[in-house]
Design an enzyme around this catalytic site. Structure first.
Site, PDB file in Angstrom:
ATOM      1  CG  LEU A   1      -2.086  -1.405   1.100  1.00 33.40           C
ATOM      2  CD1 LEU A   1      -2.493  -0.895   2.800  1.00 33.40           C
ATOM      3  CD2 LEU A   1      -3.287  -0.396   0.775  1.00 33.40           C
ATOM      4  N   GLY A   2       2.365   0.953   0.460  1.00 33.01           N
ATOM      5  CA  GLY A   2       3.314   2.186   0.740  1.00 33.01           C
ATOM      6  C   GLY A   2       3.762   2.207   1.381  1.00 33.01           C
TER       7      GLY A   2
ATOM      8  CG  ASP B   1       6.056  12.978  10.897  1.00 33.08           C
ATOM      9  OD1 ASP B   1       5.745  13.675   9.846  1.00 33.08           O
ATOM     10  OD2 ASP B   1       6.481  11.813  10.382  1.00 33.08           O
TER      11      ASP B   1
ATOM     12  N   PRO C   1       7.355  -0.795   4.566  1.00 33.22           N
ATOM     13  CG  PRO C   1       8.246  -3.100   3.654  1.00 33.22           C
ATOM     14  CD  PRO C   1       8.639  -1.844   4.974  1.00 33.22           C
ATOM     15  CB  VAL C   2       1.729  -0.514   4.638  1.00 33.64           C
ATOM     16  CG1 VAL C   2       0.288  -1.226   5.401  1.00 33.64           C
ATOM     17  CG2 VAL C   2       2.541   0.319   5.933  1.00 33.64           C
TER      18      VAL C   2
ATOM     19  N   GLY D   1       5.253   3.175   5.563  1.00 32.50           N
ATOM     20  CA  GLY D   1       4.707   3.806   6.610  1.00 32.50           C
ATOM     21  C   GLY D   1       6.413   4.232   7.043  1.00 32.50           C
ATOM     22  N   GLY D   2       6.185   4.505   8.445  1.00 30.11           N
ATOM     23  CA  GLY D   2       6.844   5.979   9.336  1.00 30.11           C
ATOM     24  C   GLY D   2       8.519   4.851   8.914  1.00 30.11           C
ATOM     25  CG  PHE D   3       8.492   2.037  11.801  1.00 34.34           C
ATOM     26  CD1 PHE D   3       7.799   0.764  11.180  1.00 34.34           C
ATOM     27  CD2 PHE D   3       7.520   1.859  12.433  1.00 34.34           C
ATOM     28  CE1 PHE D   3       6.967  -0.213  11.668  1.00 34.34           C
ATOM     29  CE2 PHE D   3       6.536   1.897  12.829  1.00 34.34           C
ATOM     30  CZ  PHE D   3       6.473   0.231  12.041  1.00 34.34           C
TER      31      PHE D   3
END
Ligand SMILES: *[C@@H]1O[C@H](CO)[C@@H](O)[C@H](O)[C@H]1NC(C)=O
Ligand SMILES: *[C@@H]1O[C@H](CO)[C@@H](O)[C@H](O)[C@H]1NC(C)=O
Ligand SMILES: *[C@@H]1O[C@H](CO)[C@@H](O)[C@H](O)[C@H]1NC(C)=O
Ligand SMILES: *[C@@H]1O[C@H](CO)[C@@H](O)[C@H](O)[C@H]1NC(C)=O
Ligand SMILES: *[C@@H]1O[C@H](CO)[C@@H](O)[C@H](O)[C@H]1NC(C)=O
Ligand SMILES: *[C@@H]1O[C@H](CO)[C@@H](O)[C@H](O)[C@H]1NC(C)=O
Ligand SMILES: *[C@@H]1O[C@H](CO)[C@@H](O)[C@H](O)[C@H]1NC(C)=O
Ligand SMILES: *[C@@H]1O[C@H](CO)[C@@H](O)[C@H](O)[C@H]1NC(C)=O
Ligand SMILES: *[C@@H]1O[C@H](CO)[C@@H](O)[C@H](O)[C@H]1NC(C)=O
Ligand SMILES: *[C@@H]1O[C@H](CO)[C@@H](O)[C@H](O)[C@H]1NC(C)=O
Length: 838
Positions: free
Chosen positions: A528-529, A646, A535-536, A531-533
């Site tokens: 999906l993209g 953030d 992949p999702v 995330g902060g740390f």
């Protein structure tokens, strides 16, 4: 001790000035003015000072003799540091020089025979028009010749830079006309005439800074990404370093330094072609060098030839990129690198359509912390698109991605690639043939085989651990009653609807296997993209429930702190405007978080993609309000006080009814009892959304979240990204632009065309007003979230008049040349931290 030192200082400075004056020009007399007018004649023995005693203008010689006299400007505190010279090519040979304003209004320098040896040379349009001017020395070091009646600037020394780059000065390039303004070096440190080196901006495509020797590149800064020069170590941000790139209507792109610094610092291009940044140490009465370029061998342009990378910690410093080999091995071995490297294995796409090779597509080899090569082409796009765009086109040799720029591609050569050891550069992907990647894979297999023995031992331990976990989980389960119904299919999953009293141990655990099945083995197609740390991925549990799985990249070794932070923060929260955590997985090397899946993805997609037309004003208002509620809950209503740190559109997710949910708590901080402000050494967050006191001083509080919220509101209204780059109003930034329109009573111009229905005009304007209140520079002027919600719901009818927003003054003041002290940042140690960082 401090007292003695301080009381001595003015005296010492006085002494320095006196001593210096004596050597400089016998009996200098400082005229009590900062302005030369038509009745004033400045003689060799006279000087004038800027009003705040920052700079001095007068006559000087450079090597202690009077054989060559120059007229110029120097630092008041350091008379040997000359910043600008009028007659650099034409020294006077005695002390008979005079400076005055000529009858045409020009500033002129004459010798003893009243011959003009230097003049400002501006012309009026019908040349017969005579205008009256004065020349004023400003505290920025700028000598400005202005028309008296209108105040128009006819000429200024800052537009004719020499070897010193002072705050508010500009170097520029106009890609349309080719016009440029560069720094240029002195011939030697004793001779100010034109040297061989220039330094300036090259703005065709993505702007980059260069140093040239006789027009040939000697050093390159890497592309400007809207925030920093990506190939310069230790640069932090526009707000902190003060450097910025902006453009004018005629297409001129300029590099400048804002007037933020309270201490005295200078950047000069010295006579050996080195850019040197130094700051003035009042106690030592000397310049401290804080940064230089080029600083080491690898900084020199194209040090290693084409298709190679230079890394100063490697021995030898030059190595071919993966998939390339030296063009001439003999030379290369002897340390002659100019020949560069050539491709070892042809790319699949280069060979004639070879059927047997269909499944052996080219791939990419990644390098981190890279100053990307020169001659890039770029296109907008998100990270995931860059790879496929490059793969599709056989002439694409490599790509890179930067959030402030988009995708960068190279099609001809890869020149001047440098690797850094920390805090600079970008990830860079070199295209290589499949077989080169196979090598990599084979190596990996070999390593895997070699560790299999140890894995065997480890697996026994793992089994024991698993067995104990299972027992523990059983206990937990019985302590809290039955697991949630509807979780058929797997006894491993324990979902609980009441998240209120959850702590980490009680957080439902998912097995790796279940998550792998749910996401099709973490299929990239399900990504999906980022995330902060990590992949999702999108997944579907056996019971049909959609989930989003955020996977901490095992390989990177990074992000563990953020992972734990997120678990700790979010497991304690529950609110309809916060994304819900369903469980986690900590197994083997894997660490994953499982969230509810939100149908509509993140806000940025719908907001900034102009082809998307679903977010009408009703939905947008609902989103503004929802985010506000979520934030209020974080700040006040949950039992803890949490600062998100953030907040930005990509962290706002939308459910199927377009309700916003705040996500990504990797950087959030929990505050104890009555604490409401904290300091951090490490400033994290996203450029453009950070409040000034946080970006510059590391101080965060709920008011820094309010600032980010204000930026978000203005983005939702305008449909434009705050950090958008290469836009017409770039030189102002979204906040500055909004502020400008607001003061000009043109605020409606900001409204996104997609929501321009006049029925909503008043409500939209009210939201913009609230947004501007949230982004005010001084944090205590900003409203709290509960006030914001009252204003949104019109419980509070009369809104305050907003004050100046954070981060805009530097834009409007770029060449006004006023004193810096009034708006200097209040964080008193940040200036030094920054300087040391470079
Ligand atoms: C020029 O400056 C001098 C010194 O500041 C001042 O006395 C004089 O009146 C000025 N002349 C004009 C025409 O402004
Ligand atoms: C500027 O002034 C110099 C004399 O100092 C003269 O030689 C030169 O032609 C002038 N240039 C222009 C563009 O007027
Ligand atoms: C310039 O100054 C002179 C005398 O100070 C005055 O007579 C003249 O009108 C002024 N010219 C302009 C254009 O202001
Ligand atoms: C000082 O500098 C001038 C101009 O560069 C030069 O002509 C002169 O010889 C120098 N004098 C000494 C003593 O170096
Ligand atoms: C400047 O470059 C020219 C041509 O390369 C060279 O002859 C000259 O010596 C250089 N000047 C200095 C001061 O290095
Ligand atoms: C220029 O700066 C570099 C780095 O500080 C220094 O090594 C060099 O000597 C300087 N050159 C001159 C001519 O001052
Ligand atoms: C300048 O350098 C000296 C010695 O390295 C150091 O003690 C001093 O703090 C520095 N001053 C500044 C203003 O950075
Ligand atoms: C096709 O690939 C095979 C095996 O990689 C190779 O032997 C053959 O020469 C290739 N044919 C062409 C036309 O490149
Ligand atoms: C491939 O890239 C080159 C240069 O980047 C461009 O000129 C060309 O049109 C591209 N070809 C295709 C098919 O996209
Ligand atoms: C690379 O791209 C540029 C711009 O599209 C084009 O002018 C040039 O011919 C391309 N070079 C190659 C080798 O494809």
């Amino acid at each position: 001790m401090m007292g003695t030192k301080n009381s001595l200082k003015p005296f010492l400075q006085f002494l320095t000035v006196i001593t210096f004056s004596y050597f400089r020009c016998g009996f200098c007399s400082s005229l009590n003015t900062d302005t030369i007018n038509s009745t004033l004649i400045l003689r060799d023995s006279d000087t004038i000072h800027s009003i705040g005693n920052q700079f001095t203008l007068g006559f000087f010689s450079l090597n202690g003799t009077t054989t060559a006299r120059y007229m110029g400007i120097w630092y008041y505190v350091s008379p040997s540091s000359v910043t600008w010279v009028a007659n650099r090519e034409n020294p006077l040979h005695d002390s008979s020089g005079t400076v005055t304003i000529s009858s045409s209004g020009n500033l002129i320098l004459m010798n003893g025979n009243r011959e003009i040896i230097w003049s400002t040379n501006f012309t009026t349009s019908p040349s017969s028009v005579i205008i009256n001017t004065t020349a004023q020395l400003l505290d920025s070091g700028n000598l400005a010749l202005r028309e008296i009646s209108t105040g128009n600037t006819m000429w200024e020394s800052h537009r004719h830079p020499q070897n010193s780059f002072l705050p508010t000065m500009r170097v520029s390039h106009n890609p349309r006309t080719g016009a440029r303004v560069d720094l240029n070096s002195w011939r030697t440190s004793q001779d100010p005439s034109l040297g061989n080196f220039t330094s300036g901006l090259y703005a065709v495509g993505i702007p980059q800074m260069y140093i040239w020797e006789n027009g040939i590149p000697m050093w390159r800064s890497g592309p400007w990404n809207g925030r920093i020069l990506t190939g310069v170590t230790g640069m932090y941000s526009v707000y902190v370093d003060g450097f910025n790139v902006a453009n004018e209507d005629d297409g001129t792109v300029y590099f400048t330094r804002s007037f933020r610094q309270r201490f005295i610092s200078r950047n000069i291009l010295n006579a050996s072609g080195v850019l040197v940044e130094a700051s003035w140490d009042e106690d030592l009465n000397n310049w401290n060098v804080t940064w230089t370029a080029p600083a080491n061998d690898c900084d020199y342009y194209n040090r290693c030839g084409a298709f190679s990378v230079c890394f100063i910690n490697d021995l030898p410093i030059c190595n071919c990129l993966r998939g390339y080999e030296p063009r001439n091995r003999g030379e290369w071995g002897r340390g002659v690198w100019s020949g560069g490297c050539v491709r070892r294995t042809p790319l699949q796409c280069e060979r004639a359509n070879n059927a047997t090779d269909r499944n052996r597509e080219d791939g990419f080899s990644r390098l981190s912390l890279i100053k990307v090569p020169d001659f890039m082409q770029w296109s907008t796009g998100v990270e995931t698109e860059c790879e496929s765009l490059c793969l599709r086109n056989c002439s694409c040799l490599a790509y890179a991605y930067d959030p402030g720029i988009g995708c960068m591609f190279w099609n001809e050569t890869l020149i001047d690639v440098q690797r850094f050891s920390a805090s600079a550069g970008s990830d860079f992907y070199v295209r290589v043939a499949y077989s080169e990647l196979v090598d990599e894979r084979n190596n990996r297999v070999a390593i895997i085989v070699s560790v299999i023995a140890s894995l065997f031992v480890a697996s026994i331990c793992l089994f024991l651990a698993w067995w104990m976990c299972k027992r523990k989980r059983k206990n937990a389960k019985s302590a809290h009653g039955n697991g949630e119904n509807g979780v058929s299919g797997s006894s491993e999953i324990v979902l609980r609807s009441d998240m209120d009293n959850v702590n980490i141990e009680e957080l439902p655990l998912y097995s790796f296997e279940i998550l792998a099945n749910a996401t099709n083995n973490f299929d990239l197609g399900k990504k999906l993209g980022m995330g902060g740390f990590g992949p999702v991925f999108k997944g579907k549990l056996a019971n049909g429930r959609d989930i989003a799985v955020k996977r901490l990249s095992a390989a990177s070794g990074q992000g563990f702190d953020e992972f734990m932070n997120e678990v700790v923060v979010i497991s304690k929260l529950q609110h309809r405007n916060l994304v819900r955590l369903l469980g986690c997985c900590v197994e083997k090397e894997e660490k994953m978080l499982i969230y509810e899946y939100l149908q509509n993805g993140s806000l940025d997609v719908f907001l900034f993609d102009k082809t998307q037309d679903v977010l009408d004003w009703r939905k947008r208002f609902n989103i503004i309000e929802g985010i506000g509620r979520g934030l209020l809950y974080l700040h006040r209503d949950s039992r803890l006080k949490i600062i998100h740190r953030d907040l930005k559109p990509s962290n706002i997710l939308l459910d199927d009814n377009w309700n916003p949910k705040i996500s990504d708590f990797g950087m959030a901080r929990i505050f104890g009892g009555n604490q409401d402000q904290a300091n951090t050494g490490k400033v994290v967050g996203t450029y453009g959304y950070m409040a000034p006191e946080y970006a510059m001083g590391g101080r965060f509080s709920e008011k820094s979240d309010v600032f980010s919220y204000g930026v978000l509101v203005l983005e939702i209204i305008s449909g434009r990204r705050n950090t958008s780059f290469y836009s017409d109003e770039f030189s102002l930034g979204l906040l500055g632009y909004a502020w400008k329109l607001w003061n000009e009573d043109n605020a409606t111009d900001l409204i996104d065309k997609r929501i321009s229905d006049p029925n909503f005009r008043t409500e939209i304007m009210r939201c913009m007003h609230i947004g501007l209140l949230c982004v005010q520079e001084v944090s205590k002027d900003r409203p709290t979230m509960s006030t914001v919600l009252s204003m949104l719901s019109s419980e509070i009818v009369d809104l305050q008049v907003p004050e100046h927003p954070g981060f805009t003054d530097r834009w409007s003041r770029t060449h006004v040349g006023s004193s810096s002290s009034s708006n200097a940042p209040s964080a008193n140690n940040i200036t030094h931290t920054v300087m040391e960082g470079r």
